[in-house]
Design a protein around this motif. Structure first.
Motif: not given
Length: 151
Positions: A10-11, A125-127, A136-138, A150-151
């Motif tokens: 995340t940024r 989050g899980t968006d 991650l999906n790639y 998770p952060v």
């Protein structure tokens, strides 16, 4: 053999996250302290992991930016310049995208994943539409192991 690892995350991190991030990095990055890391050159997790890895490990560090370093946020470009000055970066790769947009960040993330054995993601989050989850999906689509913290 040196393991190659992409960091994604995340940024949106805040000063309140700093202590928690130190603990997470101790737990989930330190075991790979002799690896070669590909780190994006953005603010947030990218800069936080760059700083932490450069200070706390002997890992080889490569920073990849979608356009150029000066196109990155000030905090990120300053961190990159600082670690270059301390000879902690093996390489800074500027992909020279014509625009700094979502597609440029996705291309940067694919570049890093394609050169790595393993991906560590620090999502907030899980968006599934976030850049972190995209990365991650790639990696999952390419059969690469992932660690989600998770952060």
């Amino acid at each position: 053999m040196v393991r190659t690892i992409t960091i994604t995350g995340t940024r949106s991190i805040s000063a309140e996250d700093d202590d928690r991030l130190d603990v997470l990095f101790d737990d989930y990055l330190l075991p790979f302290g002799n690896a070669h890391f590909y780190i994006g050159g953005a603010a947030g997790i990218d800069t936080a992991t760059l700083d932490w890895l450069a200070e706390n490990t002997s890992a080889t560090l490569t920073v990849v930016v979608p356009c150029t370093v000066i196109d990155q946020p000030q905090s990120a470009s300053s961190a990159i310049a600082s670690w270059q000055g301390h000879n902690r970066l093996a390489e800074v790769i500027e992909l020279a995208a014509p625009d700094l947009d979502t597609s440029a960040y996705h291309a940067r993330n694919r570049y890093m994943v394609d050169r790595s054995d393993f991906v560590i993601g620090f999502p907030r989050g899980t968006d599934q539409t976030s850049g972190t989850w995209y990365t991650l999906n790639y990696a999952a689509d390419r059969g690469k192991p992932r660690l989600v913290v998770p952060v």
